[in-house]
Structure formats: structure tokens, C-alpha cells
Design a protein around this motif. Sequence first.
Motif, mmCIF file in Angstrom:
data_model
loop_
_atom_site.group_PDB
_atom_site.id
_atom_site.type_symbol
_atom_site.label_atom_id
_atom_site.label_comp_id
_atom_site.label_asym_id
_atom_site.label_seq_id
_atom_site.Cartn_x
_atom_site.Cartn_y
_atom_site.Cartn_z
ATOM 1 N N PRO A 4 54.419 -35.014 -44.177
ATOM 2 C CA PRO A 4 54.477 -36.481 -44.360
ATOM 3 C C PRO A 4 54.894 -37.213 -43.084
ATOM 4 O O PRO A 4 54.732 -38.428 -42.989
ATOM 5 N N TYR A 5 55.399 -36.485 -42.085
ATOM 6 C CA TYR A 5 55.861 -37.103 -40.843
ATOM 7 C C TYR A 5 54.772 -37.165 -39.780
ATOM 8 O O TYR A 5 54.599 -38.186 -39.122
ATOM 9 N N CYS A 6 54.048 -36.046 -39.603
ATOM 10 C CA CYS A 6 53.058 -36.007 -38.515
ATOM 11 C C CYS A 6 51.661 -35.590 -38.982
ATOM 12 O O CYS A 6 50.753 -35.467 -38.169
ATOM 13 N N SER A 7 51.486 -35.314 -40.253
ATOM 14 C CA SER A 7 50.211 -34.884 -40.861
ATOM 15 C C SER A 7 49.761 -33.498 -40.419
ATOM 16 O O SER A 7 48.607 -33.127 -40.592
ATOM 17 N N GLY A 8 50.691 -32.722 -39.843
ATOM 18 C CA GLY A 8 50.367 -31.347 -39.473
ATOM 19 C C GLY A 8 50.403 -30.424 -40.693
ATOM 20 O O GLY A 8 50.814 -30.825 -41.790
ATOM 21 N N ARG A 24 59.879 -26.505 -53.851
ATOM 22 C CA ARG A 24 59.428 -25.792 -52.660
ATOM 23 C C ARG A 24 60.017 -26.446 -51.414
ATOM 24 O O ARG A 24 59.925 -27.651 -51.241
ATOM 25 N N ARG A 25 60.641 -25.620 -50.572
ATOM 26 C CA ARG A 25 61.094 -26.085 -49.255
ATOM 27 C C ARG A 25 59.940 -25.815 -48.298
ATOM 28 O O ARG A 25 59.391 -24.712 -48.274
ATOM 29 N N ARG A 26 59.576 -26.812 -47.531
ATOM 30 C CA ARG A 26 58.450 -26.677 -46.620
ATOM 31 C C ARG A 26 58.884 -27.003 -45.192
ATOM 32 O O ARG A 26 59.816 -27.771 -44.979
ATOM 33 N N LYS A 32 58.063 -29.213 -36.844
ATOM 34 C CA LYS A 32 59.188 -28.370 -37.271
ATOM 35 C C LYS A 32 60.165 -29.075 -38.250
ATOM 36 O O LYS A 32 61.223 -28.546 -38.543
ATOM 37 N N LYS A 33 59.811 -30.257 -38.745
ATOM 38 C CA LYS A 33 60.666 -30.932 -39.730
ATOM 39 C C LYS A 33 60.534 -30.231 -41.073
ATOM 40 O O LYS A 33 59.492 -29.653 -41.390
ATOM 41 N N ARG A 34 61.628 -30.301 -41.857
ATOM 42 C CA ARG A 34 61.647 -29.673 -43.183
ATOM 43 C C ARG A 34 61.738 -30.740 -44.252
ATOM 44 O O ARG A 34 62.347 -31.788 -44.050
#
Length: 144
Positions: A4-8, A24-26, A32-34
Motif C-alpha cells: 500500500p506504500y509503494c505498490s511493490g 497475515r503479516r506482510r 521493506k515496510k511491514r
Amino acid sequence: MDCPYCSGKTRVTDKRNSPEGVRRRRECLKCKKRFTTYEKLGRSDLYVTKKDGRREKFSREKLEAGIERAFEKRPVAKERIEKMINEIEEHLMRHGKKEVKSSAIGELVMKKIKRLDHVAYIRFASVYRDFQDIKAFKKELREL
């Protein structure tokens, strides 16, 4: 799933069951954001058949409002009440029926409330059972 931050692209680092669904932790492979996502099973529509024969869509909000009114100013943790509401909803959905009688819901709710708090039980029962006189009310108290 996309970040949701960089669309990666992301990967799952941890998966657990929780009352809200699958947790789910992603982690994003790019920035590298969680973050955490919750996955909940889509529910089919459940209808409630009223005493007068009318049908209406099941409303968790109505269920919560009635139960919370019974527990008003009672020393029962909000988490325990929320857990009870989740159990009732899951029980109704698990039956797999498209329609359920309001009386069946009322009896299930009364049974669950009775386990948590006797005063809340009497409050709920007085509205649900619509006591017409003091004798019926006293009879319920004696059975408690």
C-alpha cells in the motif's frame, strides 16, 4: 498482494487465525515496510423470520445493540461481550441455513448471557420474553 506504500510486491512473513479472520503479516520486497492484513470469509445472506412472519436481513448491529443494552453498567469486560457476539454470529452462520427464527436467536443469546452475568440475563429476558406481570418475572428469577 501489492504494497500500500509503494505498490511493490509483498511476501507473507507470518500467518495466524484470529477472531477477525486470517491475520497475515506482510513485508514489501521493494521498500521493506511491514503491514498486517486480515482475510475474512464472505458470508451469505442470512434472514431472520420474526414472530409475525415478516422476514428481514440479519443485522449484527441490532444483535450488538440489544446485548450491549443488557450489559449497560455491568462489570463485564467489553472483550468478553464482543467474544460472545462473535460466537453467536458464527453459530448462526455455521448452521448453513438461509433463514433462522428470531426465537432461536433469542434463546441462544439468553443462554450465552446467562453464563456471563445474571443481571444482564434478567434485563435481556425481561425485554425478550415481554413479561406481562410480576408473577412471570418472579418465576424467571426463581429459575435463575
